[in-house]
Design a protein around this motif. Sequence first.
Motif, PDB file in Angstrom:
ATOM      1  N   PHE A 201      -2.390   9.828   2.881  1.00  0.00           N
ATOM      2  CA  PHE A 201      -3.215  10.062   4.123  1.00  0.00           C
ATOM      3  C   PHE A 201      -4.501  10.645   3.700  1.00  0.00           C
ATOM      4  N   GLY A 202      -5.609  10.520   4.507  1.00  0.00           N
ATOM      5  CA  GLY A 202      -6.952  11.098   4.388  1.00  0.00           C
ATOM      6  C   GLY A 202      -7.868  10.221   4.889  1.00  0.00           C
ATOM      7  N   ASN A 203      -9.113  10.952   4.943  1.00  0.00           N
ATOM      8  CA  ASN A 203     -10.315  10.112   5.490  1.00  0.00           C
ATOM      9  C   ASN A 203     -10.770   8.990   4.618  1.00  0.00           C
ATOM     10  N   PHE A 204     -10.612   9.363   3.122  1.00  0.00           N
ATOM     11  CA  PHE A 204     -11.115   8.322   2.126  1.00  0.00           C
ATOM     12  C   PHE A 204     -12.413   7.834   2.297  1.00  0.00           C
ATOM     13  N   ASP A 205     -13.466   8.780   2.936  1.00  0.00           N
ATOM     14  CA  ASP A 205     -15.025   8.315   2.806  1.00  0.00           C
ATOM     15  C   ASP A 205     -15.488   7.735   1.532  1.00  0.00           C
ATOM     16  N   GLY A 206     -15.854   6.684   1.422  1.00  0.00           N
ATOM     17  CA  GLY A 206     -16.258   6.108   0.310  1.00  0.00           C
ATOM     18  C   GLY A 206     -15.425   5.465  -0.585  1.00  0.00           C
ATOM     19  N   VAL A 207     -14.287   5.875  -0.688  1.00  0.00           N
ATOM     20  CA  VAL A 207     -12.977   5.262  -1.354  1.00  0.00           C
ATOM     21  C   VAL A 207     -13.410   5.547  -3.064  1.00  0.00           C
ATOM     22  N   HIS A 208     -13.811   6.774  -3.404  1.00  0.00           N
ATOM     23  CA  HIS A 208     -14.287   7.091  -4.612  1.00  0.00           C
ATOM     24  C   HIS A 208     -13.118   7.058  -5.624  1.00  0.00           C
ATOM     25  N   ARG A 209     -13.582   7.350  -6.814  1.00  0.00           N
ATOM     26  CA  ARG A 209     -12.413   7.267  -8.243  1.00  0.00           C
ATOM     27  C   ARG A 209     -11.230   8.225  -7.735  1.00  0.00           C
ATOM     28  N   GLY A 210     -11.485   9.443  -7.065  1.00  0.00           N
ATOM     29  CA  GLY A 210     -10.446  10.309  -6.773  1.00  0.00           C
ATOM     30  C   GLY A 210      -9.508   9.652  -5.772  1.00  0.00           C
ATOM     31  N   HIS A 211     -10.051   9.004  -4.684  1.00  0.00           N
ATOM     32  CA  HIS A 211      -9.355   8.381  -3.742  1.00  0.00           C
ATOM     33  C   HIS A 211      -8.368   7.163  -4.592  1.00  0.00           C
ATOM     34  N   GLN A 212      -9.416   6.532  -5.403  1.00  0.00           N
ATOM     35  CA  GLN A 212      -8.615   5.222  -5.896  1.00  0.00           C
ATOM     36  C   GLN A 212      -7.422   5.625  -6.680  1.00  0.00           C
ATOM     37  N   ALA A 213      -7.408   7.017  -7.628  1.00  0.00           N
ATOM     38  CA  ALA A 213      -6.396   7.335  -8.298  1.00  0.00           C
ATOM     39  C   ALA A 213      -5.442   7.714  -7.466  1.00  0.00           C
ATOM     40  N   VAL A 214      -5.379   8.250  -6.218  1.00  0.00           N
ATOM     41  CA  VAL A 214      -4.363   8.726  -5.341  1.00  0.00           C
ATOM     42  C   VAL A 214      -3.584   7.383  -4.874  1.00  0.00           C
ATOM     43  N   ILE A 215      -4.394   6.409  -4.471  1.00  0.00           N
ATOM     44  CA  ILE A 215      -3.875   5.060  -3.895  1.00  0.00           C
ATOM     45  C   ILE A 215      -3.158   4.303  -5.202  1.00  0.00           C
ATOM     46  N   ALA A 216      -3.668   4.536  -6.290  1.00  0.00           N
ATOM     47  CA  ALA A 216      -3.040   3.888  -7.456  1.00  0.00           C
ATOM     48  C   ALA A 216      -1.765   4.459  -7.743  1.00  0.00           C
ATOM     49  N   ARG A 217      -1.438   5.888  -7.530  1.00  0.00           N
ATOM     50  CA  ARG A 217      -0.287   6.423  -7.690  1.00  0.00           C
ATOM     51  C   ARG A 217       0.531   6.120  -6.373  1.00  0.00           C
ATOM     52  N   VAL A 218       0.247   6.054  -5.179  1.00  0.00           N
ATOM     53  CA  VAL A 218       0.828   5.398  -4.211  1.00  0.00           C
ATOM     54  C   VAL A 218       1.619   3.843  -4.441  1.00  0.00           C
ATOM     55  N   ARG A 219       0.883   3.039  -5.062  1.00  0.00           N
ATOM     56  CA  ARG A 219       1.072   1.897  -5.328  1.00  0.00           C
ATOM     57  C   ARG A 219       2.366   1.796  -6.594  1.00  0.00           C
ATOM     58  N   ALA A 220       1.863   2.628  -7.598  1.00  0.00           N
ATOM     59  CA  ALA A 220       2.940   2.805  -8.678  1.00  0.00           C
ATOM     60  C   ALA A 220       4.275   3.188  -8.247  1.00  0.00           C
ATOM     61  N   GLU A 221       4.339   4.586  -7.322  1.00  0.00           N
ATOM     62  CA  GLU A 221       5.693   4.957  -6.784  1.00  0.00           C
ATOM     63  C   GLU A 221       6.436   3.783  -6.155  1.00  0.00           C
ATOM     64  N   GLY A 222       5.461   3.039  -5.152  1.00  0.00           N
ATOM     65  CA  GLY A 222       5.846   2.098  -4.388  1.00  0.00           C
ATOM     66  C   GLY A 222       6.666   0.848  -5.330  1.00  0.00           C
ATOM     67  N   GLU A 223       5.959   0.427  -6.365  1.00  0.00           N
ATOM     68  CA  GLU A 223       6.533  -0.460  -7.217  1.00  0.00           C
ATOM     69  C   GLU A 223       7.868  -0.016  -7.873  1.00  0.00           C
ATOM     70  N   ARG A 224       7.749   1.292  -8.194  1.00  0.00           N
ATOM     71  CA  ARG A 224       9.077   1.869  -9.120  1.00  0.00           C
ATOM     72  C   ARG A 224      10.169   1.665  -8.080  1.00  0.00           C
ATOM     73  N   ARG A 225       9.907   1.899  -6.893  1.00  0.00           N
ATOM     74  CA  ARG A 225      11.148   1.932  -5.706  1.00  0.00           C
ATOM     75  C   ARG A 225      11.116   0.466  -5.260  1.00  0.00           C
ATOM     76  N   GLY A 226      10.314  -0.356  -5.383  1.00  0.00           N
ATOM     77  CA  GLY A 226      10.469  -1.756  -4.836  1.00  0.00           C
ATOM     78  C   GLY A 226      10.215  -1.619  -3.319  1.00  0.00           C
ATOM     79  N   ILE A 227       9.298  -0.825  -2.806  1.00  0.00           N
ATOM     80  CA  ILE A 227       8.917  -0.741  -1.572  1.00  0.00           C
ATOM     81  C   ILE A 227       7.619  -0.774  -1.390  1.00  0.00           C
ATOM     82  N   PRO A 228       7.025  -1.211  -0.143  1.00  0.00           N
ATOM     83  CA  PRO A 228       5.567  -1.292  -0.157  1.00  0.00           C
ATOM     84  C   PRO A 228       4.777  -0.199   0.031  1.00  0.00           C
ATOM     85  N   SER A 229       3.239  -0.146  -0.211  1.00  0.00           N
ATOM     86  CA  SER A 229       2.541   1.099  -0.166  1.00  0.00           C
ATOM     87  C   SER A 229       1.612   1.195   0.886  1.00  0.00           C
TER      88      SER A 229
END
Length: 317
Positions: A23-51
């Motif tokens: 969760f967050g404001n993610f204004d601009g969706v900059h590289r820091g935000h992208q890294a957090v979201i990429a980790r969310v996706r990776a954790e979801g894929e590892r568990r077989g559940i959505p991000s």
Amino acid sequence: MAVLRWTDAAHTPPQLNPCVATFGNFDGVHRGHQAVIARVRAEGERRGIPSVVVTFDPHPVRVLHPERAPELISPGPLHEDLLAETGIDGLLVIPFTWDYAQQSAEDFILSTFVRGLGVQALVVGADTKGFGVGYTGDVDLIRQLGADHGFEVVVLPDLGDDQRWSSSAVRAHLRAGEVADAAAVLGRAHRVVGTVVHGFHRGRELGYPTANLERRSRGVVPADGVYAGWLTRLDLPPEAVDRRLPAAISVGTNPTFEGTERTVEAYCLDRTDLDLYGEEVAIDFVEHIRPTLKFASIDDLLEAMSADVAKARAILE
């Protein structure tokens, strides 16, 4: 698969529960935000559940402290489009009101992530703090709630190369006209979106017809100056030949003509055949060419514009 968007955690689509979230404001969706979201996706894929990403509209500061509200790098639909492009499965956009802000930090985590999303892992940045009434929420609270309610907490450190990736850094670069530095934080060129409207038609008379953006364009407009960039015609399909065009972009008041209204206008290189009025376009700022100047004559202006176009062409090639 299209990203599912909804506005109430209590009505989460069943296919998105359970999930991994952030969760967050993610204004601009900059590289820091992208890294957090990429980790969310990776954790979801590892568990077989959505991000899932949880964000707020309007920006909480606009509600709680409107006098301190930042100009948004990527407001409204532009913000949501950028989040959707990260590859997430769901986007929960919570309407942020004064009443909503009165819940405790604990209630926010439990109602949104435990009961609403069935979260199995919550990914946050190390600097996550100041949420909930009294601004008491922080990473320690999230860790404690994770231990009590059975979800994992993944904490990512501050990210950046020679500077911390932050929305504030992007705004500072844009205010200074440093669009290439802003792009280094964003991971892409900064974008402003708006509808093309009629201006004074001076560019056409001078041989450089420009697309003038409406005054209420979306996105932070960089400092006055001339830039190299791209104009994207959002109303055309992605495969259209003329959808994305190289451009020389002017931001300012046209001081040579004693102008007073600040405008954003783009000349599509070597194109005098375009009729863009009424179209929604995106202007991507790639590199600063020169500051806005007042010229002594039209001939001096034309000479400078010719040089601007040559520099823009060299940059974009």
